[in-house]
Design a protein around this motif. Structure first.
Motif, PDB file in Angstrom:
ATOM      1  N   LEU A  49       0.813  -1.214   0.000  1.00 41.78           N
ATOM      2  CA  LEU A  49       0.000   0.000   0.000  1.00 41.78           C
ATOM      3  C   LEU A  49       0.853   1.274   0.000  1.00 41.78           C
ATOM      4  O   LEU A  49       0.480   2.280  -0.597  1.00 41.78           O
ATOM      5  N   TYR A  50       1.973   1.225   0.686  1.00 34.95           N
ATOM      6  CA  TYR A  50       2.831   2.403   0.803  1.00 34.95           C
ATOM      7  C   TYR A  50       4.047   2.347  -0.125  1.00 34.95           C
ATOM      8  O   TYR A  50       5.029   3.050   0.097  1.00 34.95           O
ATOM      9  N   ALA A  51       3.971   1.563  -1.180  1.00 33.57           N
ATOM     10  CA  ALA A  51       5.099   1.416  -2.112  1.00 33.57           C
ATOM     11  C   ALA A  51       5.514   2.760  -2.717  1.00 33.57           C
ATOM     12  O   ALA A  51       6.715   3.039  -2.848  1.00 33.57           O
ATOM     13  N   ASP A  52       4.553   3.605  -3.068  1.00 35.73           N
ATOM     14  CA  ASP A  52       4.901   4.915  -3.640  1.00 35.73           C
ATOM     15  C   ASP A  52       5.640   5.790  -2.632  1.00 35.73           C
ATOM     16  O   ASP A  52       6.536   6.545  -3.002  1.00 35.73           O
ATOM     17  N   TYR A  53       5.280   5.694  -1.366  1.00 35.30           N
ATOM     18  CA  TYR A  53       6.005   6.438  -0.324  1.00 35.30           C
ATOM     19  C   TYR A  53       7.408   5.868  -0.173  1.00 35.30           C
ATOM     20  O   TYR A  53       8.396   6.620  -0.139  1.00 35.30           O
ATOM     21  N   ILE A  54       7.505   4.565  -0.092  1.00 31.70           N
ATOM     22  CA  ILE A  54       8.814   3.920   0.077  1.00 31.70           C
ATOM     23  C   ILE A  54       9.748   4.301  -1.069  1.00 31.70           C
ATOM     24  O   ILE A  54      10.930   4.587  -0.850  1.00 31.70           O
ATOM     25  N   GLU A  55       9.218   4.369  -2.274  1.00 32.13           N
ATOM     26  CA  GLU A  55      10.034   4.715  -3.446  1.00 32.13           C
ATOM     27  C   GLU A  55      10.247   6.222  -3.601  1.00 32.13           C
ATOM     28  O   GLU A  55      10.953   6.662  -4.507  1.00 32.13           O
ATOM     29  N   GLY A  56       9.618   7.017  -2.733  1.00 28.30           N
ATOM     30  CA  GLY A  56       9.822   8.468  -2.764  1.00 28.30           C
ATOM     31  C   GLY A  56       8.967   9.208  -3.767  1.00 28.30           C
ATOM     32  O   GLY A  56       9.259  10.341  -4.127  1.00 28.30           O
ATOM     33  N   ARG A  57       7.867   8.593  -4.194  1.00 32.39           N
ATOM     34  CA  ARG A  57       7.006   9.231  -5.196  1.00 32.39           C
ATOM     35  C   ARG A  57       5.832   9.997  -4.603  1.00 32.39           C
ATOM     36  O   ARG A  57       5.333  10.941  -5.226  1.00 32.39           O
ATOM     37  N   ARG A  58       5.347   9.574  -3.422  1.00 34.98           N
ATOM     38  CA  ARG A  58       4.179  10.207  -2.811  1.00 34.98           C
ATOM     39  C   ARG A  58       4.363  10.310  -1.307  1.00 34.98           C
ATOM     40  O   ARG A  58       5.052   9.505  -0.698  1.00 34.98           O
ATOM     41  N   ASP A  59       3.698  11.276  -0.714  1.00 29.71           N
ATOM     42  CA  ASP A  59       3.778  11.524   0.721  1.00 29.71           C
ATOM     43  C   ASP A  59       3.005  10.460   1.512  1.00 29.71           C
ATOM     44  O   ASP A  59       1.931  10.011   1.084  1.00 29.71           O
ATOM     45  N   PHE A  60       3.538  10.070   2.642  1.00 29.71           N
ATOM     46  CA  PHE A  60       2.912   9.080   3.519  1.00 29.71           C
ATOM     47  C   PHE A  60       1.497   9.499   3.891  1.00 29.71           C
ATOM     48  O   PHE A  60       0.561   8.701   3.834  1.00 29.71           O
ATOM     49  N   ARG A  61       1.325  10.741   4.280  1.00 26.00           N
ATOM     50  CA  ARG A  61       0.008  11.225   4.714  1.00 26.00           C
ATOM     51  C   ARG A  61      -1.014  11.190   3.588  1.00 26.00           C
ATOM     52  O   ARG A  61      -2.182  10.884   3.815  1.00 26.00           O
ATOM     53  N   GLU A  62      -0.599  11.512   2.387  1.00 25.07           N
ATOM     54  CA  GLU A  62      -1.491  11.483   1.233  1.00 25.07           C
ATOM     55  C   GLU A  62      -2.045  10.069   1.016  1.00 25.07           C
ATOM     56  O   GLU A  62      -3.240   9.886   0.791  1.00 25.07           O
ATOM     57  N   ILE A  63      -1.179   9.085   1.095  1.00 25.88           N
ATOM     58  CA  ILE A  63      -1.600   7.694   0.920  1.00 25.88           C
ATOM     59  C   ILE A  63      -2.510   7.284   2.068  1.00 25.88           C
ATOM     60  O   ILE A  63      -3.544   6.631   1.847  1.00 25.88           O
ATOM     61  N   THR A  64      -2.168   7.662   3.282  1.00 24.16           N
ATOM     62  CA  THR A  64      -2.989   7.327   4.448  1.00 24.16           C
ATOM     63  C   THR A  64      -4.387   7.874   4.302  1.00 24.16           C
ATOM     64  O   THR A  64      -5.384   7.168   4.578  1.00 24.16           O
ATOM     65  N   ILE A  65      -4.527   9.091   3.844  1.00 21.86           N
ATOM     66  CA  ILE A  65      -5.850   9.691   3.652  1.00 21.86           C
ATOM     67  C   ILE A  65      -6.635   8.922   2.607  1.00 21.86           C
ATOM     68  O   ILE A  65      -7.838   8.662   2.789  1.00 21.86           O
ATOM     69  N   GLU A  66      -5.996   8.518   1.518  1.00 18.20           N
ATOM     70  CA  GLU A  66      -6.686   7.741   0.496  1.00 18.20           C
ATOM     71  C   GLU A  66      -7.165   6.401   1.038  1.00 18.20           C
ATOM     72  O   GLU A  66      -8.260   5.951   0.727  1.00 18.20           O
ATOM     73  N   ILE A  67      -6.329   5.764   1.843  1.00 17.49           N
ATOM     74  CA  ILE A  67      -6.722   4.473   2.437  1.00 17.49           C
ATOM     75  C   ILE A  67      -7.932   4.682   3.363  1.00 17.49           C
ATOM     76  O   ILE A  67      -8.908   3.934   3.298  1.00 17.49           O
ATOM     77  N   ARG A  68      -7.876   5.697   4.182  1.00 17.84           N
ATOM     78  CA  ARG A  68      -8.985   5.980   5.117  1.00 17.84           C
ATOM     79  C   ARG A  68     -10.275   6.273   4.385  1.00 17.84           C
ATOM     80  O   ARG A  68     -11.356   5.916   4.843  1.00 17.84           O
ATOM     81  N   ASN A  69     -10.192   6.933   3.241  1.00 16.17           N
ATOM     82  CA  ASN A  69     -11.383   7.281   2.469  1.00 16.17           C
ATOM     83  C   ASN A  69     -11.846   6.158   1.551  1.00 16.17           C
ATOM     84  O   ASN A  69     -12.813   6.325   0.817  1.00 16.17           O
ATOM     85  N   GLY A  70     -11.131   5.033   1.575  1.00 15.02           N
ATOM     86  CA  GLY A  70     -11.529   3.895   0.764  1.00 15.02           C
ATOM     87  C   GLY A  70     -11.189   4.046  -0.712  1.00 15.02           C
ATOM     88  O   GLY A  70     -11.747   3.362  -1.558  1.00 15.02           O
ATOM     89  N   ASN A  71     -10.259   4.943  -1.024  1.00 17.28           N
ATOM     90  CA  ASN A  71      -9.894   5.202  -2.421  1.00 17.28           C
ATOM     91  C   ASN A  71      -8.609   4.494  -2.841  1.00 17.28           C
ATOM     92  O   ASN A  71      -8.016   4.846  -3.844  1.00 17.28           O
ATOM     93  N   TYR A  72      -8.173   3.556  -2.076  1.00 16.36           N
ATOM     94  CA  TYR A  72      -6.881   2.900  -2.394  1.00 16.36           C
ATOM     95  C   TYR A  72      -7.046   1.419  -2.361  1.00 16.36           C
ATOM     96  O   TYR A  72      -7.662   0.846  -1.560  1.00 16.36           O
TER      97      TYR A  72
END
Length: 68
Positions: A45-68
């Motif tokens: 789920l956090y592969a984009d963060y790990i690779e430095g492409r997206r912010d951790f918080r941005e991904i977390t918000i998407e997961i919480r909103n059911g968009n991931y």
């Protein structure tokens, strides 16, 4: 625990943060990480963060909103 900033961290530091943040503590009633991750691996789920492409918080918000 604050996630390492993408610009000031290595891939390994970000991966370690994700692994540690979602480490199973074998107490599902008090943890909830499995429910939050919806049965998927945190590293996936956090592969984009790990690779430095997206912010951790941005991904977390998407997961919480059911968009991931």
């Amino acid at each position: 625990m604050t996630p390492p900033d993408i610009k000031n961290s290595t891939r390994e530091e970000r991966e370690l943060f994700v692994v540690e943040a979602f480490r199973c503590i074998s107490d599902c009633d008090n943890c909830g990480a499995c429910q939050f991750l919806k049965g998927r691996a945190a590293e996936e789920l956090y592969a984009d963060y790990i690779e430095g492409r997206r912010d951790f918080r941005e991904i977390t918000i998407e997961i919480r909103n059911g968009n991931y």
